[in-house]
Design a protein around this motif. Structure first.
Motif, PDB file in Angstrom:
ATOM      1  N   GLY A 165      43.932  37.712  48.640  1.00 24.09           N
ATOM      2  CA  GLY A 165      43.515  36.491  48.148  1.00 24.09           C
ATOM      3  C   GLY A 165      43.480  35.144  49.230  1.00 24.09           C
ATOM      4  O   GLY A 165      42.562  34.517  49.355  1.00 24.09           O
ATOM      5  N   ARG A 169      39.558  34.074  49.982  1.00 24.90           N
ATOM      6  CA  ARG A 169      39.242  32.984  49.289  1.00 24.90           C
ATOM      7  C   ARG A 169      38.204  32.078  50.169  1.00 24.90           C
ATOM      8  O   ARG A 169      37.183  31.565  49.392  1.00 24.90           O
ATOM      9  N   HIS A 179      36.110  31.470  41.301  1.00 22.44           N
ATOM     10  CA  HIS A 179      37.598  32.007  41.589  1.00 22.44           C
ATOM     11  C   HIS A 179      38.110  33.108  40.702  1.00 22.44           C
ATOM     12  O   HIS A 179      38.922  33.921  40.713  1.00 22.44           O
TER      13      HIS A 179
END
Length: 271
Positions: A165, A169, A179
Motif C-alpha cells: 500500500g 498509493r 482508494h
C-alpha cells in the motif's frame, strides 16, 4: 467513508442489527433446547461448529455492518462452547502472555520503523515516479502493477499489505485509481499470496497450530510438510489472487458492489 457511529445512527441499519440480535438469540435458544447439551467430539461440535460463521456471514450481508455481525457470531459460538465469558476464555489466553506481548511489540516497532524509513526518505515516492515512467500508463496498468507488487511483497499478511500500500498509493493517485480499488487489490493479493509462497513465517506458524493435534503431527517438520502438501488445496488464496488479477485487468463481467462502482466513477471523473 461512513464511520461505525454513522452506520448505527442510520435507522434502517440499526433496525437490521436489532433483528440480527433477535435472530442470534432465537438460534441460541433453539440450539440449547434441541442439542440436549453440546457434546464435543474430536475437537468440534459437529454441525453446530459451523453455525457461528454462517450466522456472521449472513448478518454481514443482511445488515451491511461487519463488526456487529462478527460479534453476534462470537456470541453464538460462546453459547455452543458453553464459554460465555469470551474475554476470559479466549481473548486473554490468546494475547495475554508476556512472550506474545514482546513479540507483538517488536513486530510492530520493526514494521512501523520500516514503513517510516520507506516513506520519510522519499523511497516510496521515488519508486512511484520510476514505475510511472517505465511501467504504468493508466488506471489498468496501475492496478496490475499493484497486483504484481502484492506478490513481490509476500513476506507476511500484515507487512505485505502495508508495504504494498505504501509503495503503490502515489502511483494509484497519479493515475486516478480510487482508494477503494487500491485497498481491494492490495488486501486480496498481498495477504493470500503470503499463505501460498512458503518463503516466510507461514510454514512455521501453521506447523505450530497443528503439532500435537493428532499422531500425524508430532514434530515441527511434520507440520511444515503438512503445510506444503496442503498448498494446492488453499482454494481461498488461489481464487482470491485469480479474481483480483481479473479485477485489476478490468476483465470481470461485473464490478462487485455499488460503492465500488461509485468510487471508480468518482476517481476517473474527478481524480
Amino acid at each position: 467513508m461512513v464511520s461505525i457511529k454513522g452506520k448505527f445512527a442510520d435507522p434502517a441499519i440499526r433496525k437490521k442489527i436489532i433483528q440480527g440480535a433477535i435472530l442470534t438469540f432465537i438460534i441460541s435458544v433453539i440450539a440449547i433446547y434441541f442439542s440436549d447439551g453440546f457434546v464435543q467430539e474430536n475437537g468440534h461440535f459437529g454441525f453446530w461448529s459451523i453455525t457461528p460463521p454462517l450466522l456472521a456471514i449472513f448478518l454481514a450481508f443482511y445488515t451491511g455492518e461487519v463488526a456487529s455481525s462478527l460479534f453476534m457470531g462470537i456470541c453464538l459460538g460462546a453459547v455452543i462452547s458453553n464459554k460465555i465469558n469470551v474475554v476470559q476464555e479466549f481473548l486473554i489466553p490468546s494475547i495475554g502472555t508476556e512472550s506474545f506481548a514482546l513479540i507483538l511489540l517488536v513486530y510492530l516497532w520493526a514494521l512501523g520503523g520500516l514503513i517510516g524509513i520507506w516513506t520519510r526518505t522519499g523511497g516510496a515516492e521515488k519508486f512511484a515516479r520510476w514505475a510511472s515512467e517505465k511501467m504504468v500508463k493508466g488506471p489498468v496498468s496501475a492496478k496490475l502493477f499493484t497486483w504484481f507488487m502484492g506478490i513481490v511483497f509476500h513476506q507476511g499478511g500484515t507487512i505485505s499489505t502495508i508495504l504494498t500500500g505504501a509503495t503503490v498509493r502515489p502511483i494509484a493517485d497519479k493515475h486516478k485509481v480510487s482508494h477503494e480499488e487500491l485497498s481491494y487489490v492490495v488486501d486480496s493479493t498481498a495477504s493470500p499470496i503470503a499463505t501460498l509462497i512458503p518463503f516466510n513465517v507461514w510454514p512455521i506458524y501453521v506447523a505450530g497450530l497443528v503439532i500435537g493435534t493428532n499422531a500425524l503431527f508430532e514434530t515441527t517438520q511434520d507440520g511444515i510438510n503438512f503445510f506444503l502438501t496442503a498448498l494446492p488445496f488453499n482454494f481461498y488464496a488461489i481464487f482470491s489472487i485469480i479474481l483480483t488479477f481479473h479485477f485489476a485487468w478490468e476483465k470481470l463481467p461485473w464490478i462487485p458492489g455499488k460503492q465500488m462502482r461509485k468510487a471508480i466513477r468518482r476517481s476517473r471523473e474527478e481524480g
